[in-house]
Design a protein around this motif. Structure first.
Motif, short mmCIF file in Angstrom:
data_model
loop_
_atom_site.label_atom_id
_atom_site.label_comp_id
_atom_site.label_asym_id
_atom_site.label_seq_id
_atom_site.Cartn_x
_atom_site.Cartn_y
_atom_site.Cartn_z
N ARG A 243 -0.30 16.52 4.31
CA ARG A 243 0.87 16.82 3.67
C ARG A 243 2.10 16.88 4.89
N PRO A 244 3.21 16.68 4.27
CA PRO A 244 4.60 16.81 5.28
C PRO A 244 4.29 18.24 6.31
N PRO A 245 4.28 18.07 7.50
CA PRO A 245 4.25 19.10 8.56
C PRO A 245 5.56 20.07 8.09
N LYS A 246 5.25 21.39 8.30
CA LYS A 246 6.33 22.29 7.97
C LYS A 246 7.28 22.47 9.22
N VAL A 247 7.89 21.59 9.17
CA VAL A 247 9.15 21.44 10.10
C VAL A 247 10.42 21.39 9.50
N ARG A 248 11.31 22.33 9.53
CA ARG A 248 12.76 22.28 9.08
C ARG A 248 13.83 22.19 10.18
N ILE A 249 14.69 21.19 9.88
CA ILE A 249 15.68 21.26 10.88
C ILE A 249 17.02 21.40 10.16
N THR A 250 18.04 22.24 10.53
CA THR A 250 19.32 22.28 10.10
C THR A 250 20.43 22.02 11.06
N LYS B 293 2.75 4.27 9.31
CA LYS B 293 3.30 5.51 8.60
C LYS B 293 2.77 5.85 7.38
N ILE B 294 1.57 5.71 7.05
CA ILE B 294 0.85 6.18 6.05
C ILE B 294 -0.08 7.47 6.27
N ARG B 295 0.22 8.53 5.72
CA ARG B 295 -0.69 9.58 6.24
C ARG B 295 -1.46 9.91 5.06
N ILE C 59 0.73 -1.44 0.12
CA ILE C 59 0.04 0.00 0.01
C ILE C 59 0.74 1.09 -0.13
N ARG C 60 1.91 1.13 0.73
CA ARG C 60 2.84 2.48 0.68
C ARG C 60 3.22 2.85 -0.53
N THR C 61 3.35 1.84 -1.64
CA THR C 61 4.05 2.25 -2.62
C THR C 61 3.09 2.64 -3.71
N ALA C 62 1.62 2.69 -3.43
CA ALA C 62 0.53 3.36 -4.07
C ALA C 62 0.78 4.82 -4.48
N ASP C 63 -0.19 5.25 -5.41
CA ASP C 63 -0.47 6.50 -5.51
C ASP C 63 -1.72 7.09 -4.84
N ASP D 36 11.63 11.01 8.26
CA ASP D 36 11.63 10.77 6.74
C ASP D 36 10.95 9.61 6.25
N ASN D 37 10.28 8.82 7.05
CA ASN D 37 9.88 7.64 6.50
C ASN D 37 8.40 7.52 6.70
N ARG D 38 7.72 8.74 6.44
CA ARG D 38 6.39 8.71 6.42
C ARG D 38 5.92 8.77 4.73
N VAL D 39 4.88 8.32 4.58
CA VAL D 39 4.33 8.51 3.22
C VAL D 39 2.89 8.95 3.19
N TYR D 40 2.74 10.12 2.39
CA TYR D 40 1.51 10.76 2.37
C TYR D 40 0.72 10.54 1.04
N LEU D 41 -0.43 10.01 1.03
CA LEU D 41 -1.30 9.70 -0.09
C LEU D 41 -2.75 9.93 0.21
N PRO D 42 -3.37 10.29 -1.24
CA PRO D 42 -4.57 10.76 -1.04
C PRO D 42 -5.42 9.48 -1.13
N SER D 43 -6.80 9.74 -0.67
CA SER D 43 -7.47 8.57 -0.51
C SER D 43 -9.21 8.91 -0.83
N LEU D 44 -9.96 7.89 -1.11
CA LEU D 44 -11.36 7.88 -1.43
C LEU D 44 -11.97 6.85 -0.69
N VAL D 45 -13.14 6.98 -0.42
CA VAL D 45 -13.88 5.95 0.16
C VAL D 45 -15.15 5.70 -0.54
N THR D 46 -15.12 4.27 -0.91
CA THR D 46 -16.31 4.00 -1.74
C THR D 46 -17.11 2.90 -1.02
N VAL D 47 -18.65 3.14 -0.94
CA VAL D 47 -19.51 2.20 -0.34
C VAL D 47 -19.99 1.32 -1.29
#
Length: 369
Positions: free
Chosen positions: A170-177, A164-166, A135-139, A230-241
């Protein structure tokens, strides 16, 4: 004490600790430790051959059909792809992931009917990690819910979150330098409620000693960890009944109430009957929209514009991306392109590789010989 026991102890301590400003940093450290222990457990499983399965992706995009075995995923796959005579299977020990190809608006969209997830799948129960790795590799994730099992949505979504599938974010705006010295300096925007010390404690638990941290949007502790890792995956989703043909008129209000209880807008859910072939056109259109695909009609020298087999790209992609997908030496030989259609200021506009294309543009590429 094994890792699984340590993970369970951390979960219990987090659940039993009341959340307030005085405990926030402590809970943050616990959640950071929990993430570390889970990563170690996953790495052990992977080293032992219990994870890391994948499916060869073909076509222009991949969609994972997620649901219980009784939801009708296989029937839906066959209805959308006419796959009964051509579907193969990818064997994961005792697991099968059945693929099919949906052809829509000139695109080839790979559909994967993944085995039904059970509670604890993210922890490895029922071969769950193997399924989740696919599932993590899907679009796109399409939840297939039986009209009589709407309540299964929350456990399914939770298993994806634990792996870790979100979804729909989208990824939170957290920047670490990282830096050489000076400790951890935290800069936050006006909407950030987390205390600076909490942020420092979480980062220290993750091994940071010296770093500049900028958080520009409101995040909770989980969001902070998502932004750090950096190991989270962000994917869109739909719900079908599914099995909507079995809904009696007086039961529809109950179905809608159950959807709202799962925080699903009934207007956004797609009601279908895979067995009867109802609602499938609406579903395929929604899949297309959620994937953000666009059609580019290629103007081929001496042959005119090919409207039958468009080049399929994703929204936001450019002429350069089109050259890359077309392959060959086109990128190296590119001189300029001419575009007509929605993205062009006028017909046959001359553009470079950075020109952003839009759905149903006509594209002609002029290359060096």
């Amino acid at each position: 004490m094994g890792l699984e026991d340590e993970i369970e102890d951390l979960r219990e301590e987090i659940a039993e600790t009341p959340y307030n400003k005085s405990t926030e940093a402590h809970i943050g450290r616990l959640k950071s430790k929990l993430a570390e222990k889970k990563e170690k457990l996953e790495n052990q499983s992977s080293a032992g051959g219990g994870q890391g399965y994948s499916v060869e992706q073909t076509g222009d995009a991949t969609v994972a059909l997620v649901g219980m075995p009784s939801a009708g995923k296989s029937t839906l796959l066959n209805a959308l792809t006419n796959a009964e005579s051509e579907v193969g299977s990818y064997e994961f020990t005792t697991l099968d992931v059945n693929p099919g190809m949906l052809k829509h608006k000139g695109a080839n969209i790979q559909l994967l009917d993944v085995p039904g997830l059970i509670e604890g799948a993210a922890g490895g129960r029922g071969g769950g990690r193997e399924v989740l790795s696919v599932i993590r590799t899907a679009d796109l994730v399409v939840f297939v819910l039986s009209v009589f099992e709407i309540e299964r949505y929350a456990p399914l979504a939770r298993e994806l979150y634990e792996n870790k599938i979100r979804l729909d974010s989208r990824p939170p705006k957290v920047r670490i330098t990282p830096k050489g010295k000076g400790g951890i300096d935290v800069t936050t925007g006006p909407d950030v409620a987390l205390a600076d010390n909490t942020v420092r404690e979480v980062l220290r638990e993750r091994g940071y000693v010296n770093a500049d941290v900028a958080i520009t949007e409101s995040v909770d502790l989980d969001g902070l960890l998502d932004g750090i890792l950096d190991n989270r995956v962000y994917l869109p989703s739909l719900v079908t009944v599914n099995k909507a043909d079995l809904i009696e008129p007086d039961y529809l209000d109950t179905v809608n109430e159950e959807l709202r209880a799962e925080e699903i807008d009934p207007e956004e859910a797609i009601f279908i009957s895979a067995a009867e072939g109802r609602g499938l056109d609406a579903l395929t259109d929604r899949i297309w929209e959620a994937l953000g695909l666009i059609r580019i009609y290629m103007d081929k020298p001496g042959r005119g514009t090919d409207y039958e087999e468009p080049l399929i790209l994703k929204a936001g992609q450019t002429v350069g991306d089109a050259c890359e997908k077309l392959g060959g030496e086109l990128e190296d030989r590119f001189r300029f392109a001419r575009v007509s259609g929605p993205s062009a200021k006028h017909d046959d506009q001359q553009v470079g590789t950075d020109h952003q294309l839009r759905d149903e543009d006509v594209l002609r590429i002029v290359a060096r010989r």
